[in-house]
Scaffold this motif. Structure first.
Motif, short mmCIF file in Angstrom:
data_model
loop_
_atom_site.label_atom_id
_atom_site.label_comp_id
_atom_site.label_asym_id
_atom_site.label_seq_id
_atom_site.Cartn_x
_atom_site.Cartn_y
_atom_site.Cartn_z
N ARG A 173 0.84 -1.21 0.00
CA ARG A 173 0.00 0.00 0.00
C ARG A 173 0.87 1.25 0.00
N GLU A 174 1.96 1.23 0.75
CA GLU A 174 2.86 2.38 0.80
C GLU A 174 3.57 2.60 -0.53
N LYS A 175 3.96 1.51 -1.19
CA LYS A 175 4.73 1.61 -2.44
C LYS A 175 3.85 1.75 -3.67
N CYS A 176 2.62 1.22 -3.61
CA CYS A 176 1.71 1.21 -4.77
C CYS A 176 0.32 1.68 -4.33
N PRO A 177 0.17 2.96 -4.01
CA PRO A 177 -1.12 3.44 -3.50
C PRO A 177 -2.26 3.35 -4.51
N ASP A 178 -1.94 3.20 -5.80
CA ASP A 178 -2.98 3.11 -6.81
C ASP A 178 -3.47 1.67 -7.03
N GLY A 179 -2.95 0.72 -6.24
CA GLY A 179 -3.42 -0.66 -6.33
C GLY A 179 -4.84 -0.78 -5.78
N VAL A 180 -5.46 -1.92 -6.03
CA VAL A 180 -6.81 -2.21 -5.51
C VAL A 180 -6.65 -3.24 -4.40
N PHE A 181 -7.04 -2.87 -3.19
CA PHE A 181 -6.79 -3.71 -2.01
C PHE A 181 -8.11 -4.31 -1.51
N ILE A 182 -8.17 -5.65 -1.56
CA ILE A 182 -9.39 -6.38 -1.23
C ILE A 182 -9.13 -7.30 -0.04
N PHE A 183 -9.93 -7.17 0.99
CA PHE A 183 -9.80 -7.98 2.20
C PHE A 183 -10.85 -9.07 2.17
N LEU A 184 -10.40 -10.32 2.17
CA LEU A 184 -11.31 -11.47 2.15
C LEU A 184 -11.59 -11.89 3.60
N THR A 185 -12.85 -11.93 3.96
CA THR A 185 -13.22 -12.22 5.34
C THR A 185 -13.99 -13.53 5.44
N PRO A 186 -13.88 -14.22 6.59
CA PRO A 186 -14.73 -15.39 6.83
C PRO A 186 -16.11 -14.92 7.28
N PRO A 187 -17.13 -15.78 7.17
CA PRO A 187 -18.46 -15.40 7.69
C PRO A 187 -18.40 -15.09 9.18
N ASP A 188 -17.59 -15.86 9.93
CA ASP A 188 -17.37 -15.61 11.36
C ASP A 188 -16.14 -16.40 11.80
N LEU A 189 -15.68 -16.16 13.03
CA LEU A 189 -14.45 -16.79 13.51
C LEU A 189 -14.60 -18.29 13.73
N MET A 190 -15.79 -18.75 14.09
CA MET A 190 -16.00 -20.18 14.29
C MET A 190 -15.84 -20.93 12.96
N GLU A 191 -16.37 -20.34 11.89
CA GLU A 191 -16.22 -20.95 10.56
C GLU A 191 -14.74 -20.96 10.16
#
Length: 202
Positions: free
Chosen positions: A112-130
């Protein structure tokens, strides 16, 4: 003049399914991605192939690349290094192709610091138990390592604010579809295309 490709960064907690989603994206015919294979010092898992899933290196080899400035990003995670070779990424972007990085959260912050024009996508679980069920189901880690990964996941989820998008991986095809829609929209953003139209009117 060749338009530079777009850097797409996909990350999230261990066990969330980053590799499965990435593979589904690359197997589809949606877009001409180039997957940037990461480098790691962790042990190869059954079925993995060097140069396909990761570049598997020793700790000494990895640290030599760090010292030589050859890493776009790197991080130490559960006692192993993970990182992205720099030269290959730049060459691919310059050729006009999109590059997909599947990396750990700490590494994504370096990018993010070196390539601020990138597209940053965070993949999340439905919940912590899963998430815990998925880690246990892999059968590759001890109970102690799984607990470390869950605690790490809690910290990483709080870092979601540093990303552009959050995508829930409840079902892989749905997660892939959401990510593809994000990428399609990003390719239409005015800052990415304005030079093309400036050249047109000139």
């Amino acid at each position: 003049m060749q338009e530079r490709g777009m850097l797409i960064v996909l990350s999230g907690p261990s066990g969330v399914g980053k590799g499965t989603v990435r593979q589904a994206m690359l197997e589809g015919d949606y877009r001409d991605f180039q997957y940037s294979v990461s480098m790691t010092t962790r042990q190869m898992r059954p079925g993995e192939v060097d140069g396909v899933d990761y570049y598997f290196r020793t700790k000494a080899e990895f640290e030599a690349d760090i010292a030589a400035g050859q890493m776009l990003e790197y991080a130490k995670y559960v006692d192993n290094y993970y990182g992205t070779p720099l030269k290959y990424v730049n060459q691919t972007l310059d050729s006009g192709r999109d590059v997909l990085l599947e990396i750990e959260v700490k590494g994504a912050m370096q990018v993010r610091e070196k390539c601020p024009d990138g597209v940053f996508i965070f993949l999340t679980p439905p919940d912590l138990m899963e998430l815990k069920n998925r880690l246990t189901g892999r059968g590759t880690d001890s109970a102690e390592v799984i607990e470390k990964r869950i605690n790490q996941a809690k910290e990483e989820i709080q870092m979601m604010a540093n990303y552009d998008y959050a995508v829930v991986n409840d079902e892989v095809p749905k997660a892939v579809q959401r990510i593809e829609r994000i990428i399609e929209s990003e390719h239409l953003r005015v800052p990415r295309v304005i030079n093309r139209y400036k050249n047109m009117v000139n």
